[in-house]
Design an enzyme around this catalytic site. Structure first.
Site, PDB file in Angstrom:
ATOM      1  N   ILE A  74      99.431  11.201 -24.645  1.00 57.93           N
ATOM      2  CA  ILE A  74     100.491   9.497 -23.747  1.00 57.93           C
ATOM      3  C   ILE A  74      98.512   9.041 -23.631  1.00 57.93           C
ATOM      4  O   ILE A  74      98.804   7.438 -23.570  1.00 57.93           O
ATOM      5  CB  ILE A  74     101.404   9.805 -22.476  1.00 57.93           C
ATOM      6  CG1 ILE A  74     102.267  10.831 -22.880  1.00 57.93           C
ATOM      7  CG2 ILE A  74     101.079   8.995 -21.700  1.00 57.93           C
ATOM      8  CD1 ILE A  74     103.103  11.375 -21.638  1.00 57.93           C
ATOM      9  N   ASN A  83      96.264   9.729 -14.899  1.00 55.69           N
ATOM     10  CA  ASN A  83      97.745  10.157 -16.834  1.00 55.69           C
ATOM     11  C   ASN A  83      97.283  11.860 -16.211  1.00 55.69           C
ATOM     12  O   ASN A  83      97.944  12.799 -17.081  1.00 55.69           O
ATOM     13  CB  ASN A  83      97.353   9.871 -17.776  1.00 55.69           C
ATOM     14  CG  ASN A  83      97.805  10.687 -18.490  1.00 55.69           C
ATOM     15  OD1 ASN A  83      98.900   9.975 -19.276  1.00 55.69           O
ATOM     16  ND2 ASN A  83      97.282  10.570 -20.311  1.00 55.69           N
ATOM     17  N   LYS A 135      92.334   7.962  -4.228  1.00 50.92           N
ATOM     18  CA  LYS A 135      91.805   7.270  -3.002  1.00 50.92           C
ATOM     19  C   LYS A 135      90.567   6.938  -3.374  1.00 50.92           C
ATOM     20  O   LYS A 135      90.296   5.666  -2.590  1.00 50.92           O
ATOM     21  CB  LYS A 135      91.132   9.140  -2.617  1.00 50.92           C
ATOM     22  CG  LYS A 135      90.612   8.726  -1.539  1.00 50.92           C
ATOM     23  CD  LYS A 135      90.106  10.404  -0.611  1.00 50.92           C
ATOM     24  CE  LYS A 135      89.033  10.158   0.404  1.00 50.92           C
ATOM     25  NZ  LYS A 135      88.187  10.962   1.351  1.00 50.92           N
ATOM     26  N   SER A 138     107.022  11.909 -13.853  1.00 52.92           N
ATOM     27  CA  SER A 138     107.493  13.203 -15.267  1.00 52.92           C
ATOM     28  C   SER A 138     109.291  12.167 -14.641  1.00 52.92           C
ATOM     29  O   SER A 138     109.633  12.796 -13.291  1.00 52.92           O
ATOM     30  CB  SER A 138     107.178  14.885 -15.222  1.00 52.92           C
ATOM     31  OG  SER A 138     107.863  14.832 -16.306  1.00 52.92           O
ATOM     32  N   TYR A 185     105.352  23.213 -11.600  1.00 55.11           N
ATOM     33  CA  TYR A 185     105.296  21.132 -12.794  1.00 55.11           C
ATOM     34  C   TYR A 185     105.969  20.021 -11.701  1.00 55.11           C
ATOM     35  O   TYR A 185     105.642  19.278 -11.725  1.00 55.11           O
ATOM     36  CB  TYR A 185     105.230  21.702 -14.183  1.00 55.11           C
ATOM     37  CG  TYR A 185     105.111  20.329 -14.914  1.00 55.11           C
ATOM     38  CD1 TYR A 185     103.797  19.524 -14.877  1.00 55.11           C
ATOM     39  CD2 TYR A 185     106.393  19.454 -14.966  1.00 55.11           C
ATOM     40  CE1 TYR A 185     103.612  18.486 -15.742  1.00 55.11           C
ATOM     41  CE2 TYR A 185     105.974  18.320 -15.709  1.00 55.11           C
ATOM     42  CZ  TYR A 185     104.799  17.623 -15.711  1.00 55.11           C
ATOM     43  OH  TYR A 185     104.629  16.972 -16.610  1.00 55.11           O
ATOM     44  N   LYS A 204     104.849  16.854  -9.545  1.00 55.03           N
ATOM     45  CA  LYS A 204     105.048  15.281  -9.827  1.00 55.03           C
ATOM     46  C   LYS A 204     106.250  14.802  -9.245  1.00 55.03           C
ATOM     47  O   LYS A 204     105.920  13.985  -9.291  1.00 55.03           O
ATOM     48  CB  LYS A 204     105.965  15.772 -11.501  1.00 55.03           C
ATOM     49  CG  LYS A 204     104.880  16.068 -13.212  1.00 55.03           C
ATOM     50  CD  LYS A 204     103.458  15.194 -13.238  1.00 55.03           C
ATOM     51  CE  LYS A 204     102.872  15.079 -14.259  1.00 55.03           C
ATOM     52  NZ  LYS A 204     101.535  14.219 -14.052  1.00 55.03           N
ATOM     53  N   THR A 235     103.909  15.473 -27.528  1.00 63.46           N
ATOM     54  CA  THR A 235     102.417  15.462 -28.001  1.00 63.46           C
ATOM     55  C   THR A 235     101.791  16.777 -27.920  1.00 63.46           C
ATOM     56  O   THR A 235     102.527  17.740 -28.041  1.00 63.46           O
ATOM     57  CB  THR A 235     101.828  14.692 -26.641  1.00 63.46           C
ATOM     58  OG1 THR A 235     101.730  15.697 -25.569  1.00 63.46           O
ATOM     59  CG2 THR A 235     102.345  13.528 -26.769  1.00 63.46           C
TER      60      THR A 235
END
Length: 278
Positions: free
Chosen positions: A45, A117, A152, A171, A186, A190, A220
């Site tokens: 991506i 990303n 930040k 996501s 996960y 997200k 991917t």
């Protein structure tokens, strides 16, 4: 009597001014003259977005950790006539992130766009069956803490400049619970990224915008390890019946990065083939 100001951010006078940008919508989608910094952009991506940004005229800083990407930066420069350079950085190391962002600002003169990303999937199965907490720490450290470090230090530059567009790769897993694979860690990371973005959109309203793109299942290398029978279940659950191609995400990122979205902040764009609809 003090002049009225926005409740959350103290912006005054009201109404705040509309940005002075082109009235031509195609010109507003252009990234010509802008500098984009993209983590996790050596492949997948991230590189699809980097190439799309170069096609739209942006100079691009590619970030990598384990896969040297100087050749990919050279490819973008030669193919699209933009400036591109690769930077090695472990986004889980706050000091490295700070130094890399400062170096990019020095090399390019500014940073207009930052895409957080970099990320990894959870592959350990049901959480309570994992014998230790190392896998949890690894995923949260990269997918959440790494994104926070980028925000930040990029945000500090945006505040100094008075402008900027920050985009997290979130996501669809921050919206739903995936099946058949179990990946609570996960999903939680997200989901946290989604709310971090909305929170920063308010904090930064006086100088920058902050948004998210939430991809669905994408074809991917990050999903190469997935067995075909699992992917067949995915296809059945996706209304469009397939995984997405990374290039199909590019339009969402370009919109959020460009002057076409000057009144868009705290938003999330789902690009999931309709997965979250049913």
């Amino acid at each position: 009597m003090p002049a009225p100001a926005t409740y959350a951010t103290g912006l005054t006078p009201l109404p705040t001014p509309v940005p002075k940008v082109s009235k031509n919508i195609m010109e507003r989608f252009s990234l010509k003259g802008k500098v984009a910094s993209i983590t996790g952009s050596s492949s997948g991506i991230g590189f699809a977005v980097a190439e799309a940004f170069a096609q739209a005229g942006a100079d691009v800083a590619i970030w990598y950790n384990s896969k040297p990407s100087d050749e990919k930066a050279e490819y973008l420069s030669k193919t699209y006539g933009v400036r591109s350079k690769a930077y090695k950085c472990a986004v889980t190391n706050a000091k490295q992130v700070e130094t890399t962002i400062q170096t990019i600002e020095k090399d390019f003169g500014k940073i207009d766009i930052f895409i957080a990303n970099a990320g990894i999937p959870w592959t350990a199965g049901p959480m309570i069956d994992v014998p230790n907490n190392e896998e949890w720490d690894k995923v949260v450290d990269l997918d959440l803490n790494g994104a926070y470090y980028c925000a930040k230090y990029a945000g500090q530059i945006f505040k100094k400049q008075g402008y900027g567009s920050f985009i997290f790769t979130a996501s669809m897993s921050g919206h739903i619970v995936n099946i058949p694979q179990m990946q609570a860690c996960y999903n939680a990371a997200k989901c946290a990224v989604l709310h971090l973005s909305r929170s920063l959109a308010v904090e930064w309203a006086g100088f920058a915008r902050c948004n998210t793109v939430s991809p669905g299942y994408m074809a991917t290398e990050i999903s190469d390890f997935i067995p075909r029978d699992t992917k067949e279940k995915w296809w059945q659950l996706i209304p469009m019946g397939r995984e997405g191609d990374p290039s199909e995400l590019a339009g969402a990122y370009i919109y959020l990065a460009s002057d076409a979205s000057t009144y868009t902040t705290g938003a999330d764009i789902l690009v999931d083939g309709g997965y979250c609809c049913p």
